[in-house]
Enzyme design. Structure first.
Site, PDB file in Angstrom:
ATOM      1  N   LYS A 187       1.240  -1.183   0.069  1.00  0.00           N
ATOM      2  CA  LYS A 187      -0.316   0.026  -0.161  1.00  0.00           C
ATOM      3  C   LYS A 187       0.755   1.051  -0.278  1.00  0.00           C
ATOM      4  O   LYS A 187       1.625   1.608   1.133  1.00  0.00           O
ATOM      5  CB  LYS A 187      -0.638   0.200   0.791  1.00  0.00           C
ATOM      6  CG  LYS A 187      -1.338   1.730   1.231  1.00  0.00           C
ATOM      7  CD  LYS A 187      -2.470   1.325   0.330  1.00  0.00           C
ATOM      8  CE  LYS A 187      -3.338   3.236   0.845  1.00  0.00           C
ATOM      9  NZ  LYS A 187      -2.416   4.486  -0.052  1.00  0.00           N
ATOM     10  N   GLU A 264       9.907   1.309  11.212  1.00  0.00           N
ATOM     11  CA  GLU A 264      10.502   2.501  11.403  1.00  0.00           C
ATOM     12  C   GLU A 264       9.589   3.278  10.764  1.00  0.00           C
ATOM     13  O   GLU A 264       9.492   3.847  10.414  1.00  0.00           O
ATOM     14  CB  GLU A 264      11.120   1.838   9.766  1.00  0.00           C
ATOM     15  CG  GLU A 264      12.874   2.639   9.732  1.00  0.00           C
ATOM     16  CD  GLU A 264      12.360   3.949   8.759  1.00  0.00           C
ATOM     17  OE1 GLU A 264      12.446   4.936   9.222  1.00  0.00           O
ATOM     18  OE2 GLU A 264      12.160   3.978   7.870  1.00  0.00           O
ATOM     19  N   CYS A 298      13.556  10.687   7.485  1.00  0.00           N
ATOM     20  CA  CYS A 298      13.587  10.390   9.108  1.00  0.00           C
ATOM     21  C   CYS A 298      14.447  10.349   9.681  1.00  0.00           C
ATOM     22  O   CYS A 298      15.656  10.522  10.843  1.00  0.00           O
ATOM     23  CB  CYS A 298      13.302   9.308   9.354  1.00  0.00           C
ATOM     24  SG  CYS A 298      11.587   8.519   8.775  1.00  0.00           S
ATOM     25  N   GLU A 396      10.114  16.081  15.793  1.00  0.00           N
ATOM     26  CA  GLU A 396      10.870  16.224  14.099  1.00  0.00           C
ATOM     27  C   GLU A 396      10.719  17.013  13.215  1.00  0.00           C
ATOM     28  O   GLU A 396       9.316  17.173  13.780  1.00  0.00           O
ATOM     29  CB  GLU A 396      11.025  15.276  13.516  1.00  0.00           C
ATOM     30  CG  GLU A 396      11.573  14.441  12.597  1.00  0.00           C
ATOM     31  CD  GLU A 396      11.054  13.156  12.398  1.00  0.00           C
ATOM     32  OE1 GLU A 396      10.258  12.251  12.501  1.00  0.00           O
ATOM     33  OE2 GLU A 396      11.890  12.660  11.366  1.00  0.00           O
TER      34      GLU A 396
END
Ligand code: SIN
Length: 497
Positions: A187, A264, A298, A396
């Protein structure tokens, strides 16, 4: 700054641009509803794709489940050949694949081309790993027994991918899964599904059997798709790259079938520069880390901790590099940096900037919104002497904000670095091996990079600790996540002669 409006790119093989989902080796171009994919650089609609009903995910799972029965028994060497074909095909089509990434994601062509090379490398790596799924021989307590272990493919894997690496986050998972003998239902993020579909087109050319690699599409039903993948007893593993919030939802949903998971998730990478660092190297590498994909990875450094004796020089040197950036449409090769993915991303960078400035951060490069280029463009910001209570120290940013904090001692900076619920990547710059090693050991993160800002490679175990998730992708360990260990105990053997 460049404001030219690039329209539809010219492709060498226009067939790479698919119009539908890919299930059981067939393209599914129709559904009662559809959704649009837009170019974040200018808002133009670049594709209209079927908004698939949930029943199509179930069909894809059934197909992958049926394909698994034979695919798991294919010779590892054969799987290696298909994987290698895929690597070659990706490199043969590198320009087209990069254009698709830049078009749907907005990143600069240099970043997009680098992504294709990176994405393809996972196929090459796992072509080499496929024949190397070793087991062990064990000496059991009972002398009439013999024990061996074998690694077997876990089964159908649900792969849920983000928009920031529309190609590499698929290949890093899929190549390992396929090498192990698993089949997959993918997906992709609905902002960047065209790269996933281009991969499916190449998978067919590479020779993979039908039903092994399936791509389902949805914009509005993404949570339902995730739920079906997590709750289906036919799916044996979920692997996801994305936010920690969504990772937690997927983990909860997977509890009902006790699925194997690789997550992750978010990061908040510290980059520490000690006074004895090579300044040229630290500046160059900090820039490479911070502004890769315009800060939308990331592992981009999110917080730069620089020793108080060099912070002003470091900030000026960073600013001098940032002033060389050319921000504009990613498809124009002369632009070094593209745009952010959407307005929400822009608002977050702006919020982090305003918050830090309101708390007393020194503005080295003002940066900010670039309405003349479009609503998703944002000029990089450099701030120094950022107070440690600024929001950016905790959250972040995922964008082009470079906040530089000051520190004095090694203990103090390790404390700042570890004061985060995340633990994906960390960076340390020092020419003193004692400092590098001590800090690397103390940092709470899955990956520590010393004296370089770019460490991502198919050969390294990629993954985090704490709320950055678990599981490792790439490297010799990546394939393990797609296997289960079976123990074979042979008993009642006659005494050894
Ligand atoms: C990510 O941003 O999730 C991946 C970055 C990388 O693989 O380097």
């Amino acid at each position: 700054m460049a404001a030219e409006n690039y329209g539809r790119p010219v492709f060498n093989d226009a067939e790479l641009l698919r119009k539908g989902a890919y299930i059981d080796g067939e393209w599914v171009e129709t559904a009662p509803e559809s959704f649009e994919v837009t170019n974040p650089a200018n808002g133009e609609v670049i594709a209209t794709l079927p908004e698939q009903p949930v029943s199509e995910v179930e069909r894809a799972i059934d197909v992958a489940h049926a394909a698994f029965k034979t695919f798991k028994n294919t010779a590892p060497r054969e799987r290696a050949r298909w994987l290698r074909n895929m690597y070659n095909l990706m490199l043969e089509n590198i320009d087209d694949l990069a254009k698709i990434i830049a078009w749907e994601n907005g990143k600069a062509m240099s970043d997009a081309t680098g992504e294709v090379r990176y994405a393809a490398s996972y196929y090459e790596w796992y072509a080499e790993e496929a024949p190397r799924m070793y087991g062990t021989t064990i000496q059991p307590g009972n002398p009439t027994n013999r024990v061996i272990t074998m690694r077997q493919p876990v089964g159908v894997c649900g792969i849920i991918c983000p928009w920031n690496f529309p190609s590499a986050m698929i290949t890093r998972k899929a190549a390992a899964a396929l090498a192990a003998g698993c089949t997959v239902v993918i997906k992709p993020d609905s902002s960047t599904p065209l790269s996933a579909l281009a991969l499916a087109y190449l998978m067919e050319k590479a020779g993979f059997p039908k039903g092994v690699f399936n791509v389902v599409l949805s914009h509005t039903r993404t949570p339902e798709f995730g739920l079906r993948l997590c709750e289906s007893p036919k799916v044996k593993k979920i692997t996801f790259t994305g936010s920690t919030a969504v990772g937690k939802i997927l983990m909860k949903q997977s509890a009902s079938t006790l699925k194997k998971l690789s997550l992750e998730l978010g990061g908040n990478a510290p980059l520490i520069v000690f006074a004895d660092a090579d300044m040229d190297q630290a500046v160059e590498q900090a820039i490479a880390s911070k502004f890769r994909g315009l800060g939308q990875t990331c592992v981009c450094c999110n917080r730069l901790y620089v020793h108080s004796s060099i912070i002003d020089e470091f900030a000026e040197r960073i600013a001098a590099e940032v002033r060389k950036f050319v921000v504009g449409n990613g498809l124009d090769p002369k632009n070094t940096h593209g745009c952010l993915i959407n307005g929400k991303a822009v608002a977050k960078v702006e919020h982090h900037k305003q918050d830090a400035v309101s708390r007393g951060a020194k503005v080295v490069i003002e940066g900010g919104l670039l309405p003349e280029l479009g609503p998703n463009f944002y000029a990089p910001v450099v701030l120094s002497h950022v107070p440690h209570d600024a929001v950016v120290a905790k959250e972040e940013t995922f964008g082009p904000l470079c906040p530089i904090f000051s520190f004095d001692t090694i203990e103090e900076v390790v404390g700042y670095a570890n004061d985060s619920e995340f633990g994906l990547a960390s960076y340390v710059f020092s020419k003193n091996i004692d400092t590098v090693y001590t800090v690397a050991e103390a940092l709470e993160s899955g990956m520590v990079s010393a004296n370089t800002g770019l460490f991502s490679d198919c050969s390294i175990p990629f993954g985090g600790v704490k709320e950055s998730g678990f599981g490792r992708e790439g490297s010799l360990y990546g394939i393990e996540d797609y296997t289960v260990i079976k123990t074979l105990n042979i008993g009642s053997l006659p005494p050894r002669i």
